[in-house]
Design a protein around this motif. Structure first.
Motif, PDB file in Angstrom:
ATOM      1  N   MET A 133      42.671 -46.702 -12.162  1.00  0.00           N
ATOM      2  CA  MET A 133      42.788 -47.688 -11.090  1.00  0.00           C
ATOM      3  C   MET A 133      42.784 -47.041  -9.709  1.00  0.00           C
ATOM      4  SD  MET A 133      45.408 -50.523 -12.732  1.00  0.00           S
ATOM      5  CE  MET A 133      46.502 -49.389 -13.595  1.00  0.00           C
ATOM      6  N   VAL A 134      43.414 -45.875  -9.603  1.00  0.00           N
ATOM      7  CA  VAL A 134      43.422 -45.166  -8.316  1.00  0.00           C
ATOM      8  C   VAL A 134      42.030 -44.678  -7.952  1.00  0.00           C
ATOM      9  CG1 VAL A 134      44.253 -43.086  -7.141  1.00  0.00           C
ATOM     10  CG2 VAL A 134      45.856 -44.502  -8.420  1.00  0.00           C
ATOM     11  N   VAL A 135      41.308 -44.132  -8.923  1.00  0.00           N
ATOM     12  CA  VAL A 135      39.933 -43.681  -8.668  1.00  0.00           C
ATOM     13  C   VAL A 135      39.073 -44.851  -8.203  1.00  0.00           C
ATOM     14  CG1 VAL A 135      37.816 -42.828  -9.783  1.00  0.00           C
ATOM     15  CG2 VAL A 135      39.989 -41.678 -10.199  1.00  0.00           C
ATOM     16  N   GLY A 136      39.191 -45.984  -8.897  1.00  0.00           N
ATOM     17  CA  GLY A 136      38.435 -47.163  -8.498  1.00  0.00           C
ATOM     18  C   GLY A 136      38.790 -47.610  -7.090  1.00  0.00           C
ATOM     19  N   MET A 137      40.078 -47.592  -6.769  1.00  0.00           N
ATOM     20  CA  MET A 137      40.528 -48.023  -5.441  1.00  0.00           C
ATOM     21  C   MET A 137      39.994 -47.093  -4.353  1.00  0.00           C
ATOM     22  SD  MET A 137      44.424 -48.743  -4.122  1.00  0.00           S
ATOM     23  CE  MET A 137      44.916 -47.021  -4.350  1.00  0.00           C
ATOM     24  N   LEU A 138      40.010 -45.786  -4.594  1.00  0.00           N
ATOM     25  CA  LEU A 138      39.505 -44.826  -3.614  1.00  0.00           C
ATOM     26  C   LEU A 138      38.006 -44.991  -3.388  1.00  0.00           C
ATOM     27  CD1 LEU A 138      41.502 -41.622  -4.657  1.00  0.00           C
ATOM     28  CD2 LEU A 138      41.885 -43.100  -2.665  1.00  0.00           C
ATOM     29  N   ILE A 139      37.270 -45.224  -4.467  1.00  0.00           N
ATOM     30  CA  ILE A 139      35.825 -45.447  -4.328  1.00  0.00           C
ATOM     31  C   ILE A 139      35.569 -46.717  -3.523  1.00  0.00           C
ATOM     32  CG2 ILE A 139      33.711 -46.027  -5.583  1.00  0.00           C
ATOM     33  CD1 ILE A 139      34.711 -44.223  -7.852  1.00  0.00           C
TER      34      ILE A 139
END
Length: 439
Positions: A133-139
């Protein structure tokens, strides 16, 4: 007060009974249209099976339960796409971002975290899901920054993201499929063990009914406090019975779908149970990904309708220039909206990869089209400023129903794509007609 009341009654008297009913209950007519279309699709596919396939397989507990699970991933992303489209943007990268996040999570739980936390550690699935979820949010935030602060159109940024993140997912594992995933993580994708069972489902249903009754009561109290017009009491009772009836009916449905015999046998052997001659009935109940979708729908509805963030989103969609002149930081809002879209895409990747129990380079392919279609079918206007979260979820259910129904009756993949594309164009056309008539 008297003259106003008489005028109102006189106006209502000129309306048809159906119009008076809709006005009193405040039911969205577009919602009724979507639900009607969904029911027609279900009945159509079921009757086709009855007439030409020797039996209807669509309106069965098994198919409807699987349909709800299959809808979860697209539905989660569609709730975020509503806010993106409302602000007159588009996100074509969500399918590729989903695949990239899934690959990151697959590598984490298969190759990195077991060495760091120990094989079988209960923290593996937690760290993995949070990382996705963090990776998705950063992207998503990066995409939003390019759009808002560098002035690149969202179509170009996310079209580039569609290619970049799909390629990045391939490079992460050189195209390999990573499987199996952590056993606890896989429960988030559904299945016999990824459900809450009969008792848990009834607890969820009772909590949901209590929430519905509280919302109606608190809404009536709030209207009285602010001096707004009240719905008639019969309308309040009707909405209460309708809402609770739908929840209880859906719970009966999911509890009527039993575990497969093979899994029941394995479960009985593992727990020292004796299976009677007539078999052992163990209900699936509500699947975990469906509960995640419902939770996301509730949170996103509150966020979009009851918070300053939601008001700003619709203000920007209605008139971006006026919103900026009124003091709204539209660029920072754009970053936050795309970050939220990325977060929901990461959550969707958790559900999708857990359901497959693997991370593949092809995961999420064409999902961006289904997500956009779900939002548009659900009433989100591509012109911006209009959209609902519940509409997008129903739109996702419509899209998945079409796909599932065509598979059941044996449509070729090419025909399936033709039907989906036609439905998308038709939905946009109907939206244009609706907006012209309501101006």
């Amino acid at each position: 007060m008297t003259s106003s009341s008489n005028s109102s009654n006189g106006t209502d008297a000129t309306l048809s009974p159906v119009a008076r009913f809709l006005k009193a209950t405040e039911i969205d007519t577009r919602l009724l249209g979507m639900v009607g279309a969904l029911l027609l699709i279900w009945l159509g596919f079921h009757m086709f099976g009855v007439m030409f396939k020797g039996g209807g397989a669509f309106l069965t507990p098994r198919n409807l339960w699987n349909l709800s699970v299959q809808t979860a991933s697209i539905g989660i992303m569609a709730t975020g796409m509503v806010l993106v489209i409302v602000t007159r943007h588009i996100d074509l990268s969500v399918g590729s971002v989903l695949g990239f996040c899934a690959m990151v999570m697959g590598i984490l739980q298969a190759r990195i975290l077991p060495d760091m936390l120990g094989l079988g550690s209960p923290m593996i699935w937690v760290v993995t899901a949070l990382a996705g979820m963090v990776v998705g949010m950063l992207i998503g935030a990066f995409h939003g920054w390019l759009i808002a602060y560098r002035g690149i159109p969202s179509f170009i940024v996310t079209l580039g993201g569609l290619l970049v993140w799909r390629g990045a997912a391939f490079l992460l594992a050189r195209g390999e499929t990573i499987s199996p995933l952590d056993s606890t993580f896989s429960l988030l994708g559904g299945g016999p063990y990824g459900s809450v069972g009969a008792v848990g489902s009834w607890i969820v249903a009772l909590l949901a009914c209590a929430a519905i009754l509280w919302m109606i009561f608190s809404g009536r109290k709030s209207r009285a406090t602010h001096g707004f017009a009240q719905r008639p009491m019969w309308a309040e009772y009707f909405l209460s019975v309708l809402g609770c009836g739908l929840v209880l009916g859906a719970t009966l449905l999911v509890n009527s779908y039993p575990w497969p015999k093979g899994i029941v046998k394995q479960y009985a052997e593992a727990n020292g149970l004796e299976v009677p001659a007539e078999g052992l009935f163990i209900a699936h109940g509500w699947a975990i990904p469906v509960l995640i979708l419902i939770g996301v729908g509730v949170v996103m509805t509150v966020l979009s309708t009851r918070t300053r963030f939601g008001r700003y989103v619709f203000a920007i969609g209605g008139n971006p220039d006026a919103a900026e002149l009124s003091g709204i930081n539209t660029r920072w809002m754009t970053v936050k909206i795309f970050a939220l879209m990325g977060f929901l895409t990461g959550l969707s990747s958790v559900v999708a990869s857990a359901r497959l129990n693997s991370a593949t380079n092809a995961l999420g392919t064409l999902d961006e089209l289904y997500v956009i279609a779900a939002a548009v079918i659900g009433g989100t206007s591509l012109a911006g400023g209009v959209g609902t979260i519940y509409g997008a979820i129903i739109g996702a259910l419509v899209m998945q129903s079409l796909q599932t129904g065509m598979v059941l009756i044996g449509f070729d993949a090419a025909l399936q794509n033709i039907v989906v594309g036609t439905v998308l164009v038709l939905a946009v056309y109907l939206d244009i007609i609706y907006r012209k008539r309501t101006k």
